[in-house]
Design a protein around this motif. Structure first.
Motif, PDB file in Angstrom:
ATOM      1  N   ARG A  82      -0.202 -14.464 -18.227  1.00  0.00           N
ATOM      2  CA  ARG A  82      -1.384 -15.277 -18.503  1.00  0.00           C
ATOM      3  C   ARG A  82      -2.159 -14.725 -19.689  1.00  0.00           C
ATOM      4  NH1 ARG A  82      -6.360 -15.149 -18.415  1.00  0.00           N
ATOM      5  NH2 ARG A  82      -6.367 -13.004 -17.644  1.00  0.00           N
ATOM      6  N   GLN A  83      -2.296 -13.401 -19.763  1.00  0.00           N
ATOM      7  CA  GLN A  83      -3.016 -12.816 -20.890  1.00  0.00           C
ATOM      8  C   GLN A  83      -2.293 -13.080 -22.214  1.00  0.00           C
ATOM      9  OE1 GLN A  83      -3.980  -8.678 -20.297  1.00  0.00           O
ATOM     10  NE2 GLN A  83      -5.025  -9.032 -18.344  1.00  0.00           N
ATOM     11  N   ALA A  84      -0.962 -13.153 -22.154  1.00  0.00           N
ATOM     12  CA  ALA A  84      -0.188 -13.386 -23.386  1.00  0.00           C
ATOM     13  C   ALA A  84      -0.120 -14.851 -23.778  1.00  0.00           C
ATOM     14  CB  ALA A  84       1.228 -12.830 -23.219  1.00  0.00           C
ATOM     15  N   ASN A  85      -0.214 -15.762 -22.776  1.00  0.00           N
ATOM     16  CA  ASN A  85       0.030 -17.184 -23.039  1.00  0.00           C
ATOM     17  C   ASN A  85      -1.169 -18.088 -22.748  1.00  0.00           C
ATOM     18  OD1 ASN A  85       3.179 -17.340 -23.560  1.00  0.00           O
ATOM     19  ND2 ASN A  85       2.854 -15.908 -21.855  1.00  0.00           N
ATOM     20  N   GLY A  86      -2.223 -17.536 -22.169  1.00  0.00           N
ATOM     21  CA  GLY A  86      -3.401 -18.347 -21.890  1.00  0.00           C
ATOM     22  C   GLY A  86      -3.262 -19.259 -20.699  1.00  0.00           C
ATOM     23  N   ARG A  87      -2.239 -19.088 -19.882  1.00  0.00           N
ATOM     24  CA  ARG A  87      -2.050 -19.906 -18.675  1.00  0.00           C
ATOM     25  C   ARG A  87      -1.169 -19.132 -17.695  1.00  0.00           C
ATOM     26  NH1 ARG A  87       3.128 -21.779 -18.347  1.00  0.00           N
ATOM     27  NH2 ARG A  87       4.355 -21.783 -20.287  1.00  0.00           N
ATOM     28  N   TRP A  88      -1.211 -19.577 -16.466  1.00  0.00           N
ATOM     29  CA  TRP A  88      -0.336 -18.974 -15.458  1.00  0.00           C
ATOM     30  C   TRP A  88       1.089 -19.506 -15.630  1.00  0.00           C
ATOM     31  CZ3 TRP A  88      -2.376 -14.999 -13.150  1.00  0.00           C
ATOM     32  CH2 TRP A  88      -3.731 -14.978 -12.813  1.00  0.00           C
ATOM     33  N   PRO A  89       2.095 -18.722 -15.261  1.00  0.00           N
ATOM     34  CA  PRO A  89       3.474 -19.248 -15.341  1.00  0.00           C
ATOM     35  C   PRO A  89       3.668 -20.393 -14.353  1.00  0.00           C
ATOM     36  CG  PRO A  89       3.438 -17.139 -14.191  1.00  0.00           C
ATOM     37  CD  PRO A  89       2.065 -17.335 -14.760  1.00  0.00           C
ATOM     38  N   LYS A  90       4.534 -21.331 -14.709  1.00  0.00           N
ATOM     39  CA  LYS A  90       4.834 -22.447 -13.797  1.00  0.00           C
ATOM     40  C   LYS A  90       5.564 -21.949 -12.553  1.00  0.00           C
ATOM     41  CE  LYS A  90       5.246 -25.633 -17.709  1.00  0.00           C
ATOM     42  NZ  LYS A  90       6.184 -26.479 -18.503  1.00  0.00           N
ATOM     43  N   ASN A  91       6.415 -20.966 -12.735  1.00  0.00           N
ATOM     44  CA  ASN A  91       7.114 -20.322 -11.633  1.00  0.00           C
ATOM     45  C   ASN A  91       7.477 -18.909 -12.070  1.00  0.00           C
ATOM     46  OD1 ASN A  91       9.780 -20.475 -13.034  1.00  0.00           O
ATOM     47  ND2 ASN A  91       9.472 -22.680 -12.699  1.00  0.00           N
ATOM     48  N   LEU A  92       7.932 -18.084 -11.158  1.00  0.00           N
ATOM     49  CA  LEU A  92       8.208 -16.691 -11.484  1.00  0.00           C
ATOM     50  C   LEU A  92       9.395 -16.543 -12.433  1.00  0.00           C
ATOM     51  CD1 LEU A  92       7.591 -15.002  -8.000  1.00  0.00           C
ATOM     52  CD2 LEU A  92       6.016 -15.194  -9.937  1.00  0.00           C
ATOM     53  N   MET A  93      10.308 -17.506 -12.407  1.00  0.00           N
ATOM     54  CA  MET A  93      11.461 -17.443 -13.295  1.00  0.00           C
ATOM     55  C   MET A  93      11.067 -17.659 -14.762  1.00  0.00           C
ATOM     56  SD  MET A  93      13.887 -16.620 -11.338  1.00  0.00           S
ATOM     57  CE  MET A  93      15.239 -16.799 -12.503  1.00  0.00           C
TER      58      MET A  93
END
Length: 463
Positions: free
Chosen positions: A383-394
């Motif tokens: 999130r810190q690198a992309n500004g959002r949470w991942p859609k899934n762990l993969m």
């Protein structure tokens, strides 16, 4: 002609009954002791055969050998986490323990499960005062995070049940001190310093190290759980920029493999030494049970003839439990119940063998939280690198999360959900059901999962 003996009156029925009863009792006792002698002779041979097999397949398995090997591997005293923690505990101001008692009266000073909520203003002010009072020992405790190992060999005692583990227990106090430090730092917006404190707290598990008892295993789990709670709360109060990658790796390392087997192997060694003690000191059995109960005294007398058979049976069950502990964690509880606990016979052996299933339950809970928090930290780094949470762990790149941690309860990948105010990474818990991340922070009940809850930045530091 009939003599005087022919005039002897017939034996009364009650006398005949008494003589017959006595004859049955004498014959029964004779058979019992002959059978017991034969059984013990056979058991002695089988016991020595079993111990010789352990000597060949698991060299150094006896208690004195385990402790001697541990002592050789200890670092110098000035680098020994355990010895330094004992000294820190002795030097910690009494106000710290008094605070821990007062702060949770009438309710816990740290809100749960909402770990993004700040503590009560008055209690946080008191925590700051205690932290300042303990600053010297906190600084010394933080240095333990740079050390690699530790341990203490308890003083020798005739009865292995009397082994002192006070040195291990003191690590819990040190862990609580670092947790207090992390909480105050995070509340005061020094979340990077708080992460450093969390890492030092987690490193205290290396002070337990290869301590060969189940109780020490439980202390290790408790210390790890304290560090997990402190790290989750730190992430609930801010956005750490340093130390996250290292903490993630350390969490996964602690959840790797089965530290359980260390405790199980030690308990088997203690059990073996205990029965050797019984064999040379039969009166040691008098310390078991209620000494004023005549039935208990009688049962102890009868039990002495079963020492060898129970010694042999206990070694077999504990060796089997070690084999189970080395296998897949999702099989631990079922196999231990059916292959070990259900096979225990006799009150004394049940009394002396540890509650393996309870220890395994505690390890499964702690490993679930360790793995879920590690995956949660990977999500925070994404999130810190992309500004959002991942859609899934993969979706998380391999350089951030090499592989998705496994759920120790079902041997599947841990679960993940994106919520309106953050995310949850979770294990299904002991009921084996996916309850959509409805988390428990204690002993989960049916309908509850185990894991980590992280909030989006705008929902952190809630009053």
């Amino acid at each position: 002609m009939s003599g005087p003996e022919d005039e002897r009156p017939p034996m009364k029925p009650w006398k005949k009954w008494l003589l017959r009863t006595l004859a049955v009792v004498v014959i029964s006792f004779g058979v019992y002791f002959v059978y017991g002698w034969w059984q013990q002779s056979s058991a002695r041979a089988r016991l020595e055969e079993a111990r010789a097999h352990l000597d060949a397949t698991d060299p150094g398995w006896r208690l004195d050998e385990i402790q001697a090997a541990r002592a050789k591997a200890f670092p110098p005293d000035e680098e020994n986490i355990t010895k330094l923690a004992v000294k820190i505990k002795d030097d910690t101001p009494k106000e710290f323990e008094q605070f821990l008692i007062r702060a949770d009266d009438p309710e816990p000073w740290l809100p749960t499960p909402e770990m993004n909520r700040l503590p009560n203003v008055e209690k946080l002010a008191e925590a700051r005062r205690i932290r300042t009072l303990c600053q010297d020992v906190i600084d010394r405790t933080l240095k333990l995070g740079t050390l690699k190992s530790g341990g203490v060999i308890p003083p020798p005692v005739p009865n292995p049940l009397d082994i002192s583990l006070e040195h291990t227990q003191r690590l819990r106090n040190t862990a609580a001190l670092l947790s207090l430090n992390a909480t105050v730092l995070a509340a005061d917006k020094d979340v990077n310093g708080a992460i450093t404190s969390c890492r030092a707290g987690l490193n205290l598990v290396n002070g337990v190290g290869d301590e060969p008892t189940i109780l020490s295993t439980l202390v290790r789990l408790a210390v790890a759980a304290v560090a997990v709670n402190a790290a989750e709360r730190t992430l609930g109060y801010g956005e750490p920029q340093t130390g996250l990658r290292e903490l993630q790796e350390e969490l996964l390392s602690e959840a790797k493999g089965s530290k359980l087997v260390i405790g199980l192997r030690g308990e088997r060694a203690i059990f073996n030494a205990l029965f050797d003690h019984f064999a040379t000191n039969p009166n040691a059995l008098d310390n078991l049970g209620n000494p004023t109960n005549p039935l208990v005294s009688l049962s102890r007398f009868a039990y002495r003839s079963h020492l060898l058979t129970n010694h042999l049976e206990g070694l077999k069950l504990q060796t089997l439990c070690m084999e189970i502990g080395e296998g897949p964690s999702h099989e631990w509880l079922n196999r231990t119940q059916t292959e070990v606990i259900d096979q225990m016979e006799g009150t004394i052996i049940k009394l002396l063998l540890p509650a393996y299933n309870k220890v395994m339950e505690a390890m499964l809970r702690t490993h679930s939280r360790l793995r879920c928090l590690a995956a949660g930290i990977a999500c925070e780094r994404f999130r810190q690198a992309n500004g959002r949470w991942p859609k899934n762990l993969m979706e998380i790149p391999k350089e951030i999360l090499a592989e998705v941690p496994r759920d120790p309860y079902v041997d599947e990948a841990v679960n993940y959900r994106v919520l309106g105010d953050g995310i949850v990474v979770y294990s299904v818990g002991p009921d084996g059901n996916d309850d959509d991340g409805s988390l428990s922070y204690g002993h989960p009940k049916p309908g509850e999962d185990l894991g980590t809850r992280l909030w989006s930045p705008e929902f952190r530091r809630r009053p």
